[in-house]
Structure formats: C-alpha cells, structure tokens
Scaffold this motif. Structure first.
Motif, PDB file in Angstrom:
ATOM      1  N   ILE A 289     -36.883 -24.157  70.424  1.00 12.03           N
ATOM      2  CA  ILE A 289     -37.245 -23.577  68.923  1.00 12.03           C
ATOM      3  C   ILE A 289     -38.459 -24.409  68.510  1.00 12.03           C
ATOM      4  N   GLY A 290     -39.389 -23.630  67.998  1.00 14.45           N
ATOM      5  CA  GLY A 290     -40.702 -23.986  67.556  1.00 14.45           C
ATOM      6  C   GLY A 290     -41.534 -23.915  68.860  1.00 14.45           C
ATOM      7  N   GLY A 291     -42.193 -24.938  69.181  1.00 15.64           N
ATOM      8  CA  GLY A 291     -43.090 -25.005  70.364  1.00 15.64           C
ATOM      9  C   GLY A 291     -42.800 -25.946  71.485  1.00 15.64           C
ATOM     10  N   PRO A 292     -42.728 -25.815  72.802  1.00 21.49           N
ATOM     11  CA  PRO A 292     -42.781 -26.730  73.690  1.00 21.49           C
ATOM     12  C   PRO A 292     -43.613 -27.997  73.458  1.00 21.49           C
ATOM     13  N   SER A 293     -43.212 -29.111  73.540  1.00 24.83           N
ATOM     14  CA  SER A 293     -43.654 -30.570  73.548  1.00 24.83           C
ATOM     15  C   SER A 293     -43.099 -31.548  73.970  1.00 24.83           C
ATOM     16  N   GLY A 294     -43.648 -32.510  74.942  1.00 22.97           N
ATOM     17  CA  GLY A 294     -43.305 -33.491  75.580  1.00 22.97           C
ATOM     18  C   GLY A 294     -42.018 -33.008  76.544  1.00 22.97           C
ATOM     19  N   SER A 295     -41.026 -33.679  76.155  1.00 24.40           N
ATOM     20  CA  SER A 295     -39.891 -33.212  77.214  1.00 24.40           C
ATOM     21  C   SER A 295     -38.965 -32.090  76.568  1.00 24.40           C
ATOM     22  N   ASN A 296     -39.272 -31.690  75.669  1.00 28.24           N
ATOM     23  CA  ASN A 296     -38.885 -30.416  74.866  1.00 28.24           C
ATOM     24  C   ASN A 296     -39.619 -29.137  75.457  1.00 28.24           C
ATOM     25  N   THR A 297     -38.732 -28.721  76.540  1.00 27.51           N
ATOM     26  CA  THR A 297     -39.626 -27.444  77.339  1.00 27.51           C
ATOM     27  C   THR A 297     -38.523 -26.388  77.474  1.00 27.51           C
ATOM     28  N   ASP A 298     -39.009 -25.126  77.636  1.00 34.58           N
ATOM     29  CA  ASP A 298     -38.104 -24.035  78.011  1.00 34.58           C
ATOM     30  C   ASP A 298     -37.310 -24.480  79.166  1.00 34.58           C
ATOM     31  N   MET A 300     -36.095 -27.400  80.145  1.00 35.22           N
ATOM     32  CA  MET A 300     -35.398 -28.421  79.594  1.00 35.22           C
ATOM     33  C   MET A 300     -34.051 -27.560  79.117  1.00 35.22           C
ATOM     34  N   CYS A 301     -34.400 -26.697  78.242  1.00 39.10           N
ATOM     35  CA  CYS A 301     -33.203 -25.860  77.670  1.00 39.10           C
ATOM     36  C   CYS A 301     -32.335 -25.419  78.571  1.00 39.10           C
ATOM     37  N   GLN A 302     -32.982 -24.680  79.817  1.00 37.81           N
ATOM     38  CA  GLN A 302     -32.464 -23.692  80.548  1.00 37.81           C
ATOM     39  C   GLN A 302     -31.468 -24.576  81.435  1.00 37.81           C
ATOM     40  N   SER A 303     -31.833 -25.922  81.564  1.00 36.81           N
ATOM     41  CA  SER A 303     -31.140 -26.754  82.286  1.00 36.81           C
ATOM     42  C   SER A 303     -29.911 -27.104  81.690  1.00 36.81           C
TER      43      SER A 303
END
Length: 417
Positions: A289-298, A300-303
């Motif tokens: 949600i928003g934009g990827p940054s740091g460890s918050n990546t697509d 990560m979400c898909q894992s």
C-alpha cells in the motif's frame, strides 16, 4: 387414516405479512420475507439447540431471545420475543457451545459468558472471560465462534485501531488478529486478549469468521480505505475485499496456523487498470500500500498468505456461513461509504468444492460471488436500503439474515440451500 392425512392441511397457517422497509430484488430460485422488524440495529445472529433465535442489538438493548412459528419455507413468524440480556455495550459478537449450554457475547473491550437454558430462555452465572480489547472507537466489533470441530475453544476476532494501523505490524499489539482461547482456561479466570493463541494476524478487520463442515476456518476481510499506489489514487476500486483461509481448526499443525495475511503494509489487487506499473500483477496479487520502501516491498507482501478469493473493493463483507453439505458459502456485503457509486448492500453465494473444502473458482476470479438478494438501486444506500450484517441457518434449513439499517430479520429460502 384419511383424517390424519388431511390434518396438516386443515391446520396449515400463514404468517402475517410484514412489509419490508425496502423491498429487495431476488435472483431466480430465491425468495424471502421479513420475520421481524422494529429491532434496534440487529447484528449477530445464531440459533440455539431448541430452534430459538438470538440476536445482538447494537443500538443499546443487548441480546434478544426470539421463538418462532415455522410453517415451512419462508412461512416463518415470531411467536414471542424478549430481552435476554440488557447491556448497552454489547455490539455484535455472539456464540453458543455446541451443547447449547454456554453463551458468549462481546463488546468493544470484553467477552462475557453465561450459563444458558434455551428451553426457558434464561441466562445465569455471568462471567467476564476475556478483556483488554479496546481499539479506541475504531472497528469496535469482536466476532466470536465456537467451532463444531473443536468445541473446547473460542475464536475471538479483533480489528485494527485505524484505517492503516502501523502498530498492528507488531504481533504483540494483538490487533488485526484472530486468537484462540481454551474454554476451560477462560472459564477458570479472566484472560487478557494477548493470552490467546494467534490463529491469524495481518487481518485489517475480518468481522466475518466461519467454519466449513470439514473444520476449515475462513474469514472475510475489509480492506483499507483511501488506498494509493505511489502517488496514484487507486482507492475507488482497490484493494479487494479478501476471503482468507486459516486451516482446519482441529489441526494444530496446519501450515496456515499463526500465518500473516499482509496488513498493515499490504493489500491485494482488484482492479489492475488503475494501478501503475502493473506488469505481472493479477487479481488477488498482494502488493504494498503506497510505495515500496526499505523492507516493505511487493515481494515481501507476496511472501505472506494470499487471499483464496477476492471481492470488489469497499463492499464490506461481514459474515460467512456454509450450508450443511459444504457446497455453498453465503456472504452478506454490508456496503461502504468509500466508493462511488456505492457498492455492496447485498447477499451473495460462493460455490464450494465439498471434497477439497476450497472454493470452486480460481483465486483470480472476479465473478465468484453470485448475488441472490440485492437492492435495485444502491443510490439509496446506506440509509434507505437493506444492509445485511450476519446470517445463520435455522433448524429447518432456511437462511436468516439481520439488516441493521432497516432493523429487520429476514428469512430466505432457495433450492440450493
């Protein structure tokens, strides 16, 4: 013998018609009628072992006990009703143990238990069993479920404390989760919500929690409002409302037990067309949600856990109940303010594979939910249309549904039940 044969016809009765506040449109093969009106914001609904109906009234009354005359099909009407529990803080959750002897009800902060007698419609021996669930005033409901396949536990759902509740990313906050409590433990002494075992976390507000006949626990999650993807506003049609699977409750080794479902960092795609840089995405794909940054990546979400199905954004599913043979799930969509034009405000069915315990449709489907009862004009919603909340199967197979804006309980009949 001839006299006996004609007696049921001779004494057949028809319930008086109660005109609905707003008449719905029905899919072919379905029909229904109002069983009771004049309630005060009815929400949770269950049946006891004697066939009596219990509903929580969020508008300040507590719990109502309703006896019914059932003459078959949708020819059902109220025989008597009374206030079973008077408590203005009760707002949604209600559950009975399978033996029908223990009743659980929730508020924003607390779960209580009572000894329950369905024959006399009485409760006694009130106990506070779970506490410390306050979220401020955001997402105040706490859904309860005693699973039939493991009747010695209580599932308690708790939503987020904000639209995007950053602290819910820490499991210790115990928000946006479903937790499991042993009945023997909570009856022995009040427990903090954080003491429960984590069944699932990363669920923004999964008000609807249900059990498939095979013991599979399913929830329907309400996605974030006002979603952006980078600098692009995608909120009108994203993220999807999710159908999530939490494993069989009787299998503590289920790979879904304790799993993370993405929130608050992630949502899942519903409408690809408005999402920038959407290569490789599809309906149901988790993304930041928003934009990827740091460890918050697509990635990560898909894992994390993916939804088993998606439904249109901001339709607000609030319950999921399965028919007896596990071939159909019924989901009431309460509807949401965060979309134009307004959407939801309907009761839908989803086809299920009873053998696998999973939905028939692929996870990328956009047509899995088939509407069976809906408002002809959602432009009248939310204040001038029926707005479904919870559903429950009665002892004779009909489906009953609460509508909180119209203060009604409906009975619904159909060939597929």
């Amino acid at each position: 013998m001839a006299v006996v044969a004609i007696l049921p016809h001779a004494f057949a009765q028809t319930c008086a018609t109660i005109n609905p506040a707003n008449a719905p449109t029905w899919a072919s093969g379905y029909s229904g009628r109002v069983v009771m009106n004049g309630l005060r914001t009815p929400r949770g609904i269950i049946f006891d072992n004697q066939g009596n109906l219990l509903t929580t009234e969020q508008g300040g009354y507590g719990v109502r006990y309703i006896t019914l005359n059932d003459y078959g099909g949708t020819n059902v009407c109220v025989k008597s009703n009374k206030q079973l529990i008077s408590d203005s803080t009760i707002n949604h959750g209600i559950a009975l143990t399978p033996d029908g002897k223990k009743l659980y009800v929730s508020s924003l902060t607390t779960v209580w238990s009572w000894d329950y007698d369905g024959t006399t419609g009485t409760v006694s021996n009130k106990k506070t069993v779970i506490e410390n669930m306050r979220n401020g005033g955001f997402h105040p409901t706490r859904t309860l479920l005693v699973p039939k396949n493991q009747p010695d536990v209580l599932l308690v759902q708790r939503g987020s404390a904000d639209n995007v509740d950053a602290a819910a990313a820490q499991i210790e906050t115990a928000r946006s989760q479903i937790r499991v409590f042993k009945l023997a433990d909570i009856e022995a002494g009040v427990k903090d919500y954080t003491a429960g075992q984590v069944l699932a976390w990363g669920l923004r507000n999964s008000v609807g929690v249900g059990e498939h006949p095979d013991g599979g626990i399913w929830s329907v999650d309400n996605g974030v409002d006002d979603m952006r993807r980078g600098s692009t506003d995608v909120h009108n049609t994203n993220p999807c409302e999710e159908l999530n699977y939490h494993g069989q409750i009787q299998n503590a080794a289920s790979p879904e037990r304790g799993a993370h479902y993405g929130y608050p960092e992630c949502g899942a795609v519903w409408d690809l067309s408005v999402i920038p840089s959407n290569t490789g995405l599809k309906v149901g794909t988790p993304l930041v949600i928003g934009g990827p940054s740091g460890s918050n990546t697509d990635a990560m979400c898909q894992s994390r856990q993916w939804p088993k199905l998606c439904f249109p954004s901001h339709t607000a599913p609030l319950d999921i109940k399965f028919n007896k043979n596990g071939t159909t799930a019924y989901i009431p969509f309460h509807g949401s303010w965060n979309k134009s034009p307004a959407d939801g405000f309907r009761l839908s069915r989803v086809n299920w594979d009873a053998a696998t315990g999973q939905p028939m449709d692929a996870s990328t489907s956009t047509t899995a939910a088939v509407d069976i009862m809906y408002n002809a004009n959602n432009g009248n919603c939310p204040n001038r249309c029926f707005r479904p909340v919870n559903v429950a199967f009665g002892p004779n197979g009909q489906l009953f549904m609460t509508s909180d804006t119209t203060n009604e309980i409906w009975v619904i009949g159909g060939a597929t039940f």
